[in-house]
Motif scaffolding. Structure first.
Motif, PDB file in Angstrom:
ATOM      1  N   SER A   6       1.139   0.490  -8.525  1.00 19.01           N
ATOM      2  CA  SER A   6       0.828  -0.934  -8.438  1.00 19.01           C
ATOM      3  C   SER A   6       2.001  -1.800  -8.890  1.00 19.01           C
ATOM      4  N   ASN A   7       2.622  -1.426  -9.991  1.00 12.17           N
ATOM      5  CA  ASN A   7       3.746  -2.210 -10.509  1.00 12.17           C
ATOM      6  C   ASN A   7       4.922  -2.223  -9.533  1.00 12.17           C
ATOM      7  N   GLN A   8       5.169  -1.076  -8.876  1.00  8.10           N
ATOM      8  CA  GLN A   8       6.253  -1.021  -7.902  1.00  8.10           C
ATOM      9  C   GLN A   8       5.920  -1.823  -6.652  1.00  8.10           C
ATOM     10  N   LEU A   9       4.648  -1.751  -6.224  1.00 10.29           N
ATOM     11  CA  LEU A   9       4.241  -2.528  -5.053  1.00 10.29           C
ATOM     12  C   LEU A   9       4.370  -4.026  -5.328  1.00 10.29           C
ATOM     13  N   LYS A  10       4.010  -4.418  -6.542  1.00  6.57           N
ATOM     14  CA  LYS A  10       4.079  -5.834  -6.908  1.00  6.57           C
ATOM     15  C   LYS A  10       5.527  -6.310  -6.974  1.00  6.57           C
ATOM     16  N   ALA A  11       6.406  -5.446  -7.470  1.00  8.92           N
ATOM     17  CA  ALA A  11       7.807  -5.852  -7.648  1.00  8.92           C
ATOM     18  C   ALA A  11       8.624  -5.725  -6.361  1.00  8.92           C
ATOM     19  N   ASP A  12       8.405  -4.622  -5.609  1.00 10.95           N
ATOM     20  CA  ASP A  12       9.276  -4.333  -4.474  1.00 10.95           C
ATOM     21  C   ASP A  12       8.545  -4.212  -3.141  1.00 10.95           C
ATOM     22  N   GLY A  13       7.215  -4.145  -3.182  1.00 10.64           N
ATOM     23  CA  GLY A  13       6.463  -3.970  -1.948  1.00 10.64           C
ATOM     24  C   GLY A  13       6.445  -2.546  -1.439  1.00 10.64           C
ATOM     25  N   ALA A  29       0.843  -1.194   0.000  1.00  8.38           N
ATOM     26  CA  ALA A  29       0.000   0.000   0.000  1.00  8.38           C
ATOM     27  C   ALA A  29       0.876   1.240   0.000  1.00  8.38           C
ATOM     28  N   ASP A  30       0.368   2.306  -0.603  1.00 11.64           N
ATOM     29  CA  ASP A  30       1.094   3.562  -0.693  1.00 11.64           C
ATOM     30  C   ASP A  30       0.197   4.690  -0.190  1.00 11.64           C
ATOM     31  N   PRO A  31       0.357   5.117   1.067  1.00  8.69           N
ATOM     32  CA  PRO A  31      -0.497   6.173   1.610  1.00  8.69           C
ATOM     33  C   PRO A  31      -0.422   7.481   0.840  1.00  8.69           C
ATOM     34  N   ARG A  32       0.730   7.786   0.225  1.00  9.19           N
ATOM     35  CA  ARG A  32       0.871   9.073  -0.451  1.00  9.19           C
ATOM     36  C   ARG A  32      -0.060   9.195  -1.653  1.00  9.19           C
ATOM     37  N   THR A  33      -0.301   8.097  -2.358  1.00  6.90           N
ATOM     38  CA  THR A  33      -1.244   8.142  -3.485  1.00  6.90           C
ATOM     39  C   THR A  33      -2.579   7.495  -3.142  1.00  6.90           C
ATOM     40  N   ASP A  34      -2.680   6.903  -1.944  1.00  5.66           N
ATOM     41  CA  ASP A  34      -3.902   6.236  -1.490  1.00  5.66           C
ATOM     42  C   ASP A  34      -4.242   5.042  -2.379  1.00  5.66           C
ATOM     43  N   VAL A  35      -3.226   4.286  -2.778  1.00  6.20           N
ATOM     44  CA  VAL A  35      -3.415   3.100  -3.614  1.00  6.20           C
ATOM     45  C   VAL A  35      -2.968   1.864  -2.840  1.00  6.20           C
ATOM     46  N   ALA A  36      -3.758   0.793  -2.932  1.00  2.75           N
ATOM     47  CA  ALA A  36      -3.391  -0.486  -2.312  1.00  2.75           C
ATOM     48  C   ALA A  36      -3.582  -1.604  -3.327  1.00  2.75           C
ATOM     49  N   LEU A  37      -2.658  -2.566  -3.306  1.00  4.43           N
ATOM     50  CA  LEU A  37      -2.718  -3.721  -4.201  1.00  4.43           C
ATOM     51  C   LEU A  37      -2.996  -4.969  -3.377  1.00  4.43           C
ATOM     52  N   LEU A  38      -4.058  -5.702  -3.740  1.00  2.00           N
ATOM     53  CA  LEU A  38      -4.453  -6.932  -3.062  1.00  2.00           C
ATOM     54  C   LEU A  38      -4.285  -8.111  -4.003  1.00  2.00           C
ATOM     55  N   LYS A  39      -4.274  -9.319  -3.416  1.00  2.00           N
ATOM     56  CA  LYS A  39      -4.205 -10.544  -4.216  1.00  2.00           C
ATOM     57  C   LYS A  39      -5.161 -11.572  -3.622  1.00  2.00           C
ATOM     58  N   VAL A  40      -6.027 -12.118  -4.479  1.00  2.00           N
ATOM     59  CA  VAL A  40      -6.912 -13.214  -4.088  1.00  2.00           C
ATOM     60  C   VAL A  40      -6.545 -14.439  -4.915  1.00  2.00           C
ATOM     61  N   LYS A  41      -6.850 -15.605  -4.376  1.00  2.00           N
ATOM     62  CA  LYS A  41      -6.577 -16.835  -5.104  1.00  2.00           C
ATOM     63  C   LYS A  41      -7.691 -17.081  -6.106  1.00  2.00           C
ATOM     64  N   GLY A  42      -7.324 -17.300  -7.341  1.00  2.00           N
ATOM     65  CA  GLY A  42      -8.325 -17.549  -8.368  1.00  2.00           C
ATOM     66  C   GLY A  42      -7.689 -17.637  -9.738  1.00  2.00           C
ATOM     67  N   LYS A  43      -8.425 -18.225 -10.668  1.00  2.00           N
ATOM     68  CA  LYS A  43      -7.989 -18.332 -12.053  1.00  2.00           C
ATOM     69  C   LYS A  43      -9.113 -17.874 -12.972  1.00  2.00           C
ATOM     70  N   ASN A  44      -8.719 -17.298 -14.095  1.00  2.00           N
ATOM     71  CA  ASN A  44      -9.678 -16.857 -15.109  1.00  2.00           C
ATOM     72  C   ASN A  44     -10.739 -15.929 -14.522  1.00  2.00           C
TER      73      ASN A  44
END
Length: 471
Positions: free
Chosen positions: A257-264, A138-153
């Protein structure tokens, strides 16, 4: 005379028929197919958090954390009241928001304030099935959070180009206002590149789309069915929707989102300056044709700007040939750069235009931006803020005979009224603040259950803020 009346009547009748014909042929958008196409990728997000009950009677829901006061007011008025709990027992807090799936393998975007502090995050899909989500970052400065759920298609949205949006363009929002799942509202883009209090790194999209509590984190679509923004905030003075909604541009959200996914975490460019707006009088004094650019009011010692030769009094007109129309454009543009990147700045110094090339630094963590000569003074817990004294360079740059700078906001009243690191406090409870020690003494003696005023200087703009301390 009667003949004249008949002519006027026929003329008016003709205009009426013409107006009806034009209305019948008007090309108003039909959202039905768009809604059917994109709705499956929109989700409802609920959170659970074990938290103590506030004695004041307002539920402390994570959805409000970090919101500026004018925005928070509307949401607080619509929260359920909870009884006083002097014993401080734990309860289960719940928050409700929206989000959307950006990939078929289960990545979900939402607002940081929707999931902040949550112990459990539940994502409910359009078919009513529920999945537990993991917070990737999550990034408070831009108020964006990235989540992950288990699922396909899983159904995923199409991503659009927010830079290509035009003012006046139709847009549509889907979310769960007040818990009403998959509610659809529509409107137009009112403006682009808006700056909001406490939000220096997001050039918000302003719309007149109806947004209410529960819409936070939901998608903003264009007529092609592409997501162009994340609905984040509203502006209100009455406590109700007033036609001013703000969305995080998708270009910004996906970069985060891309940075959160790559580096957290998110790394941003930083110059190490404090800036202010250039008004008409300042523009004239600096020899500018019109008010534009960002005036450098302070240069942080040993920061990127200082090392690159930027000086107090410089007016930055462009960044990599992109014009700075208003001062808020500068952090928007610098923040998109990576630490170590080279940047070209066109500046006006003493009436002459210069080009300065320097290396961008890494944006420090909250509370590290303010350089001070003296030590930090932590106020009483009643205010929840750490302040430091201004050094001589800061006093000259800001033209202040006294004042203290906010170094850290821990919570409490300081957080509620929207104070942030870098703010300068000159008066508290109608008394001048000449040192950090004076600030602490006044803060400790503040009255309860009565309005208290504080004068705050932010980026060259002074304003009085009022607040009330509980017993």
């Amino acid at each position: 005379m009667s003949s004249l009346k008949r002519c006027v009547s026929m003329l008016l009748g003709g205009y009426l028929l013409l107006g009806q014909a034009l209305l019948a042929n008007a090309q108003l958008p039909d959202f039905t197919e768009l809604v059917e196409q994109v709705s499956p990728a929109v989700v409802n997000i609920s959170t659970r958090q074990n938290a103590p009950v506030r004695a004041a009677g307002i539920a402390q829901i994570p959805d409000l954390e970090g919101m500026p006061p004018l925005f928070r007011e509307f949401f607080e008025r619509n929260l359920p009241q909870v009884p006083r709990n002097p014993g401080g027992r734990q309860r289960e807090a719940q928050s409700l928001g929206s989000g959307f799936i950006i990939s078929s393998d289960g990545y979900v975007l939402t607002n940081n304030h929707v999931v902040a502090g949550a112990d459990e995050i539940i994502v409910r899909l359009s078919d009513r099935s529920e999945l537990e989500a993991k917070l990737i970052g999550a990034d408070p400065r831009t108020d964006v959070a990235l989540l992950k759920v288990k699922g396909k298609n899983l159904p995923a949205v199409k991503l659009g180009n927010s830079e290509a949006l035009k003012v006046g363009e139709w847009v549509l929002a889907i979310g769960s206002p007040f818990g009403f799942d998959h509610s659809v509202t529509a409107g137009i883009v009112s403006a682009k590149g808006r700056s909001l209090p406490n939000e220096n790194y997001v050039p918000f999209i302003q719309t007149d789309v109806a947004i209410n509590p529960g819409n936070s984190g939901g998608p903003l679509f264009n007529l092609k069915g592409e997501v162009v923004g994340i609905n984040s905030q509203i502006f209100t003075r009455s406590g109700g929707f007033m036609g001013l909604s703000f969305a995080i541009p998708m270009d910004v959200a996906m970069s985060v989102s891309n940075q959160l996914k790559a580096d957290g975490k998110v790394n941003r460019g930083w110059l190490g300056v404090m800036i202010q707006e250039v008004n008409k009088d300042l523009a004239e004094s600096f020899g500018l044709d019109k008010p534009a650019g960002a005036l450098v009011a302070q240069v942080v010692d040993n920061g990127p700007a200082a090392k690159g030769g930027l000086q107090v009094g410089d007016v930055i007109l462009s960044v990599n040939d992109k014009a700075i129309v208003v001062s808020a454009d500068l952090p928007h543009l610098i923040g998109t750069l990576k630490p170590g990147d080279s940047v070209r700045l066109d500046v006006v110094r003493e009436g002459e235009r210069k080009r300065i090339t320097l290396a961008v630094g890494a944006l420090p963590e909250e509370g590290e931006e303010v350089a001070a000569a003296g030590g930090a003074e932590r106020s009483s817990n009643r205010m929840g803020v750490t302040v430091v004294e201004l050094n001589e360079e800061q006093r000259r740059a800001l033209d202040l005979p006294f004042g203290v700078a906010v170094k850290e906001v821990q919570g409490g009243p300081a957080a509620l009224i929207g104070l942030r690191p870098g703010d300068v406090i000159t008066h508290l409870n109608n008394r001048a603040i000449d040192s950090a020690k004076t600030f602490t003494q006044i803060a400790q003696a503040l009255p309860t259950n009565r309005s208290v005023s504080m004068r705050v200087l932010r980026q060259g703009r002074a304003s009085f803020i009022t607040f009330r301390l509980a017993e």
